[in-house]
Design a protein around this motif. Structure first.
Motif, short mmCIF file in Angstrom:
data_model
loop_
_atom_site.label_atom_id
_atom_site.label_comp_id
_atom_site.label_asym_id
_atom_site.label_seq_id
_atom_site.Cartn_x
_atom_site.Cartn_y
_atom_site.Cartn_z
N ILE A 23 -47.36 66.12 8.49
CA ILE A 23 -48.16 65.70 7.33
C ILE A 23 -48.55 64.23 7.48
O ILE A 23 -47.76 63.40 7.90
N GLY A 24 -49.78 63.92 7.12
CA GLY A 24 -50.30 62.56 7.27
C GLY A 24 -49.72 61.59 6.26
O GLY A 24 -48.89 61.94 5.41
N PRO A 25 -50.18 60.33 6.31
CA PRO A 25 -49.65 59.28 5.42
C PRO A 25 -50.02 59.52 3.96
O PRO A 25 -51.04 60.15 3.65
N GLU A 26 -49.16 59.02 3.07
CA GLU A 26 -49.40 59.11 1.63
C GLU A 26 -50.38 58.02 1.21
O GLU A 26 -50.11 56.83 1.37
N PRO A 27 -51.52 58.38 0.63
CA PRO A 27 -52.56 57.39 0.34
C PRO A 27 -52.27 56.41 -0.78
O PRO A 27 -52.94 55.40 -0.90
N LEU A 28 -51.26 56.69 -1.62
CA LEU A 28 -50.95 55.76 -2.70
C LEU A 28 -49.73 54.89 -2.39
O LEU A 28 -49.30 54.10 -3.24
N GLU A 29 -49.19 55.02 -1.20
CA GLU A 29 -48.06 54.16 -0.82
C GLU A 29 -48.57 52.83 -0.28
O GLU A 29 -49.69 52.73 0.23
N LYS A 30 -47.73 51.80 -0.38
CA LYS A 30 -48.13 50.45 0.05
C LYS A 30 -48.47 50.41 1.53
O LYS A 30 -49.28 49.58 1.96
N GLY A 31 -47.87 51.28 2.30
CA GLY A 31 -48.11 51.28 3.74
C GLY A 31 -49.43 51.87 4.17
O GLY A 31 -49.77 51.88 5.36
N PHE A 32 -50.21 52.36 3.19
CA PHE A 32 -51.50 52.96 3.52
C PHE A 32 -52.54 51.85 3.65
O PHE A 32 -53.35 51.61 2.76
N THR A 33 -52.52 51.18 4.76
CA THR A 33 -53.40 50.03 5.02
C THR A 33 -54.68 50.46 5.71
O THR A 33 -54.83 51.62 6.13
N ASP A 34 -55.59 49.51 5.87
CA ASP A 34 -56.83 49.79 6.61
C ASP A 34 -56.51 50.27 8.02
O ASP A 34 -57.16 51.19 8.54
N LEU A 35 -55.53 49.65 8.64
CA LEU A 35 -55.16 50.01 10.01
C LEU A 35 -54.62 51.43 10.08
O LEU A 35 -55.00 52.21 10.97
N VAL A 36 -53.74 51.79 9.15
CA VAL A 36 -53.17 53.13 9.12
C VAL A 36 -54.26 54.17 8.86
O VAL A 36 -54.31 55.23 9.51
N PHE A 37 -55.15 53.88 7.93
CA PHE A 37 -56.23 54.81 7.60
C PHE A 37 -57.18 54.98 8.78
O PHE A 37 -57.58 56.10 9.12
N ASP A 38 -57.54 53.88 9.41
CA ASP A 38 -58.45 53.93 10.55
C ASP A 38 -57.85 54.77 11.69
O ASP A 38 -58.55 55.59 12.31
N LYS A 39 -56.57 54.58 11.94
CA LYS A 39 -55.90 55.34 12.99
C LYS A 39 -55.85 56.82 12.64
O LYS A 39 -56.03 57.69 13.50
N ALA A 40 -55.58 57.12 11.37
CA ALA A 40 -55.50 58.52 10.93
C ALA A 40 -56.85 59.22 11.06
O ALA A 40 -56.92 60.37 11.52
N LEU A 41 -57.93 58.53 10.66
CA LEU A 41 -59.26 59.13 10.76
C LEU A 41 -59.66 59.39 12.19
O LEU A 41 -60.23 60.43 12.51
N GLY A 42 -59.37 58.43 13.08
CA GLY A 42 -59.77 58.57 14.46
C GLY A 42 -61.28 58.45 14.61
O GLY A 42 -61.98 57.91 13.75
N ASN A 43 -61.79 58.97 15.71
CA ASN A 43 -63.23 58.88 15.99
C ASN A 43 -63.76 60.23 16.47
O ASN A 43 -64.51 60.31 17.45
#
Length: 275
Positions: free
Chosen positions: A131-151
């Motif tokens: 399961i991916g990262p929780e979007p309302l947690e403090k650790g959900f940063t731009d870097l984490v989101f960008d990595k999760a989305l990928g290309n």
């Protein structure tokens, strides 16, 4: 299907219902297909005499944490609901699970379409490892989101619905977040810029928090619609900008909202505001 705000609202109300530190003294199941990994007898033996220590959430899953590292995971799926606790056992239509605690109250699970699942799990980390990262947690940063989305070359709508990418998002909040970020749901992930990704991350957090603040989204008036444990309808449907607003004017530009099938889901967007 209840998404992160609806499941979190249910979790909070269950926490406030007074079941913590109570022991299970009975378990009844009236539709065994709801039980993911065992019979009614197995679930009863697993839970019997165990104290409920906490109720947490991961993505769209409720986690009932008992002593001795025992856990009951509930996925509400389309129409699953926990109703107001009962002081007497009484089986009503569409009620499939009854759990009795040692304060003589019953926790009742209702599911009109019977798609929900109850699962016994001891290793939570292993169970939720994909399961991916929780979007309302403090650790959900731009870097984490960008990595999760990928290309990838897939569309952004499909990517956001993937629970391995981001936890808890569903059709309602994905459409709303993409509108807020001004991104068409058909856009390829690889074509979403760094600037757009930052805005999209913030937009996801905003629409989810709005959903939480308004106790979830209840669409329609039927009994299959989302209701909280106390039986209250959510209020977030009054704030939706595009979802279920096809053929109506966009609040921002007065262009007619469109609905198309994208990622196998009915998808709502403004063809002028989003690009």
């Amino acid at each position: 299907m209840p998404e992160l705000p609806e499941v979190e609202t249910i979790r909070k109300e269950l926490l406030n219902a007074g079941f913590l530190n109570k022991r299970v003294i009975d378990f009844k199941c009236h539709w065994e297909n709801i039980l993911e990994n065992g019979s009614e007898d197995k679930f009863r033996k697993y839970l019997l005499n165990n104290k409920l220590l906490n109720i947490s959430r991961r993505a769209k899953y409720l986690i009932f944490e008992f002593e001795n590292s025992k856990n009951l995971i509930v996925h509400l799926r389309m129409t699953g609901q926990f109703t107001k606790p009962k002081t007497q056992y009484e089986k009503k239509d569409h009620e499939h699970i009854h759990i009795k605690f040692n304060d003589n109250r019953w926790l009742v699970y209702k599911d009109t379409r019977k798609f929900g699942k109850f699962t016994l799990v001891e290793n939570l980390e292993k169970h939720f490892k994909e399961i991916g990262p929780e979007p309302l947690e403090k650790g959900f940063t731009d870097l984490v989101f960008d990595k999760a989305l990928g290309n990838t070359k897939g569309n952004i709508k499909s990517r956001l619905l993937n629970q391995k990418v981001i936890a808890g998002l569903g059709n309602i909040y994905v459409d709303e977040a993409l509108f807020l970020a001004k991104i068409l749901p058909i856009r390829l992930v690889c074509n979403v810029s760094k600037k757009e990704r930052k805005l999209l991350r913030v937009s996801i957090q905003k629409v989810l928090q709005d959903g939480l603040d308004n106790m979830g989204t209840s669409l329609g008036t039927g009994e299959t619609n989302y209701l909280s444990v106390s039986g209250r309808r959510g209020k977030n449907q009054q704030r939706l900008k595009v979802f279920r607003r096809e053929k109506l004017e966009c609040f921002e530009c007065q262009t007619i909202i469109k609905k198309e099938k994208i990622a196998s889901r009915g998808t709502h967007f403004c063809p002028s505001c989003q690009s």
